[in-house]
Design a protein around this motif. Structure first.
Motif, mmCIF file in Angstrom:
data_model
loop_
_atom_site.group_PDB
_atom_site.id
_atom_site.type_symbol
_atom_site.label_atom_id
_atom_site.label_comp_id
_atom_site.label_asym_id
_atom_site.label_seq_id
_atom_site.Cartn_x
_atom_site.Cartn_y
_atom_site.Cartn_z
ATOM 1 N N ALA A 215 -6.515 -4.944 30.355
ATOM 2 C CA ALA A 215 -6.932 -5.758 31.499
ATOM 3 C C ALA A 215 -7.881 -4.985 32.408
ATOM 4 O O ALA A 215 -7.624 -3.837 32.770
ATOM 5 C CB ALA A 215 -5.708 -6.191 32.299
ATOM 6 N N GLY A 216 -8.990 -5.614 32.769
ATOM 7 C CA GLY A 216 -9.970 -5.007 33.657
ATOM 8 C C GLY A 216 -11.096 -4.296 32.952
ATOM 9 O O GLY A 216 -12.091 -3.917 33.580
ATOM 10 N N SER A 217 -10.979 -4.117 31.647
ATOM 11 C CA SER A 217 -12.022 -3.423 30.894
ATOM 12 C C SER A 217 -13.365 -4.140 31.003
ATOM 13 O O SER A 217 -14.413 -3.509 31.169
ATOM 14 C CB SER A 217 -11.594 -3.311 29.424
ATOM 15 O OG SER A 217 -12.572 -2.692 28.640
ATOM 16 N N GLY A 218 -13.352 -5.470 30.923
ATOM 17 C CA GLY A 218 -14.590 -6.231 31.041
ATOM 18 C C GLY A 218 -15.214 -6.140 32.416
ATOM 19 O O GLY A 218 -16.441 -6.206 32.557
ATOM 20 N N ASP A 219 -14.375 -5.970 33.444
ATOM 21 C CA ASP A 219 -14.900 -5.810 34.801
ATOM 22 C C ASP A 219 -15.671 -4.497 34.923
ATOM 23 O O ASP A 219 -16.705 -4.433 35.605
ATOM 24 C CB ASP A 219 -13.758 -5.834 35.813
ATOM 25 C CG ASP A 219 -12.869 -7.059 35.670
ATOM 26 O OD1 ASP A 219 -13.412 -8.144 35.367
ATOM 27 O OD2 ASP A 219 -11.648 -6.934 35.849
ATOM 28 N N LEU A 245 -22.106 2.804 26.465
ATOM 29 C CA LEU A 245 -21.364 3.647 27.401
ATOM 30 C C LEU A 245 -19.909 3.183 27.509
ATOM 31 O O LEU A 245 -18.974 3.993 27.533
ATOM 32 C CB LEU A 245 -22.022 3.602 28.778
ATOM 33 C CG LEU A 245 -23.452 4.139 28.893
ATOM 34 C CD1 LEU A 245 -23.973 3.916 30.317
ATOM 35 C CD2 LEU A 245 -23.536 5.613 28.518
ATOM 36 N N HIS A 246 -19.712 1.877 27.575
ATOM 37 C CA HIS A 246 -18.366 1.309 27.651
ATOM 38 C C HIS A 246 -17.569 1.680 26.409
ATOM 39 O O HIS A 246 -16.394 2.085 26.498
ATOM 40 C CB HIS A 246 -18.494 -0.212 27.785
ATOM 41 C CG HIS A 246 -17.214 -0.911 28.074
ATOM 42 N ND1 HIS A 246 -16.618 -1.763 27.159
ATOM 43 C CD2 HIS A 246 -16.411 -0.935 29.175
ATOM 44 C CE1 HIS A 246 -15.522 -2.268 27.681
ATOM 45 N NE2 HIS A 246 -15.367 -1.790 28.895
ATOM 46 N N GLY A 247 -18.214 1.578 25.246
ATOM 47 C CA GLY A 247 -17.544 1.977 24.017
ATOM 48 C C GLY A 247 -17.155 3.443 24.030
ATOM 49 O O GLY A 247 -16.073 3.829 23.565
ATOM 50 N N ASP A 248 -18.031 4.297 24.570
ATOM 51 C CA ASP A 248 -17.747 5.726 24.614
ATOM 52 C C ASP A 248 -16.584 6.036 25.546
ATOM 53 O O ASP A 248 -15.815 6.964 25.298
ATOM 54 C CB ASP A 248 -18.999 6.494 25.048
ATOM 55 C CG ASP A 248 -18.990 7.939 24.582
ATOM 56 O OD1 ASP A 248 -18.686 8.182 23.389
ATOM 57 O OD2 ASP A 248 -19.256 8.842 25.401
ATOM 58 N N ILE A 249 -16.453 5.258 26.624
ATOM 59 C CA ILE A 249 -15.278 5.412 27.487
ATOM 60 C C ILE A 249 -14.011 5.183 26.669
ATOM 61 O O ILE A 249 -13.031 5.927 26.784
ATOM 62 C CB ILE A 249 -15.335 4.426 28.666
ATOM 63 C CG1 ILE A 249 -16.454 4.800 29.627
ATOM 64 C CG2 ILE A 249 -13.999 4.394 29.402
ATOM 65 C CD1 ILE A 249 -16.718 3.751 30.700
ATOM 66 N N GLY A 250 -14.031 4.152 25.819
ATOM 67 C CA GLY A 250 -12.875 3.871 24.985
ATOM 68 C C GLY A 250 -12.589 4.968 23.993
ATOM 69 O O GLY A 250 -11.427 5.335 23.757
ATOM 70 N N VAL A 251 -13.643 5.527 23.398
ATOM 71 C CA VAL A 251 -13.482 6.616 22.430
ATOM 72 C C VAL A 251 -12.888 7.844 23.114
ATOM 73 O O VAL A 251 -11.966 8.492 22.601
ATOM 74 C CB VAL A 251 -14.830 6.950 21.771
ATOM 75 C CG1 VAL A 251 -14.728 8.221 20.938
ATOM 76 C CG2 VAL A 251 -15.303 5.774 20.908
ATOM 77 N N LEU A 257 -5.334 4.402 27.782
ATOM 78 C CA LEU A 257 -6.459 4.110 28.668
ATOM 79 C C LEU A 257 -6.203 2.822 29.445
ATOM 80 O O LEU A 257 -5.819 1.809 28.873
ATOM 81 C CB LEU A 257 -7.742 3.967 27.845
ATOM 82 C CG LEU A 257 -9.021 3.658 28.625
ATOM 83 C CD1 LEU A 257 -9.386 4.813 29.549
ATOM 84 C CD2 LEU A 257 -10.164 3.366 27.660
ATOM 85 N N THR A 258 -6.424 2.882 30.749
ATOM 86 C CA THR A 258 -6.355 1.689 31.600
ATOM 87 C C THR A 258 -7.662 1.572 32.368
ATOM 88 O O THR A 258 -8.394 2.559 32.541
ATOM 89 C CB THR A 258 -5.183 1.762 32.586
ATOM 90 O OG1 THR A 258 -5.311 2.945 33.396
ATOM 91 C CG2 THR A 258 -3.848 1.781 31.860
#
Length: 286
Positions: A215-219, A245-251, A257-258
């Motif tokens: 939740a909030g990842s899209g924001d 960049l968003h993908g790299d945050i996930g990696v 991760l929240t």
């Protein structure tokens, strides 16, 4: 321009290159961005958006909203400015380079009116979440006002509500048709995010992680796009860069991760985009 975007021959988004600002830069030269808040007790989503826009490099970020909502924001932010909204949006002056609206905004006529007012100003704009669904009953009203520096960021459910005649079985074709119909850059979220421009350009982001499904990842993604837009990139470039960049945050974030931790990872992500990135990339290698 603070980022350079590159695509492979297969239209896959590659690691963007971060360009160091000149020594004599200042906050307005780096770009002023705005995020529009939801009402009181629904402020968290827009705060995530604003924090991401600031962390990705916008020189100044402002949260705009109702007074009661701003009191909530004031308890959480210090580097982000707070401005009360007015009916004529005079708060959006000629220094503002980009804006984002939708996270936590509420599905309402008020959201529709604010979006339409922002569109008349012609500035680069990210429309996410409730700013998309608020037009589900009349998408044509939105499409008539959209310009090519608008980014729509639907997940598949929001996409189906805004583009009910477009089959999502082929996501690449669906995104391209949606961009053509709407006149906006369309970022279709998913395990492989697709970015399509109204001029026919298409890109795919495969650099991502299932840990982003929180939740909030899209924001946060909306804020990344807004922040990159504010720094001078075009809507298509900003959507591509922000998707990577968003993908790299996930990696980098991995298990646990929240969304409220994502902005803390952005400096590491950006450091990995300086030069060849290798000296700053601390991720374990296979």
């Amino acid at each position: 321009m603070s980022f350079r975007c590159t695509l492979s021959d297969e239209h896959v988004i590659e690691r963007p290159v971060l360009l160091v600002p000149p020594a004599d830069t200042h906050k307005y030269a780096r770009g002023s961005a705005m995020a529009f808040s939801g009402p009181a007790l629904r402020t968290g989503a827009s705060r995530l958006t604003a924090q991401a826009a600031l962390a990705v490099g916008a020189g100044l970020v402002t949260l705009v909203g109702e007074y009661e909502a701003l009191k909530e924001h004031a308890a959480h932010v210090t580097a982000i400015m707070l401005r009360e909204a007015d009916a004529d949006l005079t708060v959006v002056d000629d220094r503002v380079r980009a804006a984002a609206i939708g996270p936590g905004a509420g599905i309402s006529s008020e959201t529709r009116e604010t979006v339409m007012h922002l569109l008349t100003k012609g500035l680069p704009l990210v429309l996410d979440a409730d700013a998309i669904t608020s037009f589900a009953d009349n998408p044509a009203e939105l499409f008539e006002q959209i310009h090519d520096q608008v980014v729509l960021t639907p997940h598949e459910g929001e996409f189906a509500r805004l583009f009910p005649a477009i089959d999502l079985a082929d996501r690449l074709t669906a995104a391209r048709l949606a961009a053509d119909v709407s006149g906006a850059v369309v970022l279709l979220k998913g395990p492989e995010t697709v970015v399509a421009a109204p001029d026919g350009r298409l890109a795919i982001n495969r650099h991502a992680s299932p840990w982003l499904a929180t939740a909030g990842s899209g924001d946060v993604l909306a804020g990344l796009i807004c922040g990159v837009l504010a720094q001078g990139n075009t809507a298509f470039e900003a959507a591509c860069i922000a998707a990577w960049l968003h993908g790299d945050i996930g990696v980098r974030g991995g298990p646990g991760l929240t969304a409220d931790r994502m902005a803390d990872l952005i400096p590491l992500v950006l450091a990995g985009c300086l030069g060849d990135g290798n000296a700053h990339d601390t991720r374990p290698r296979p």
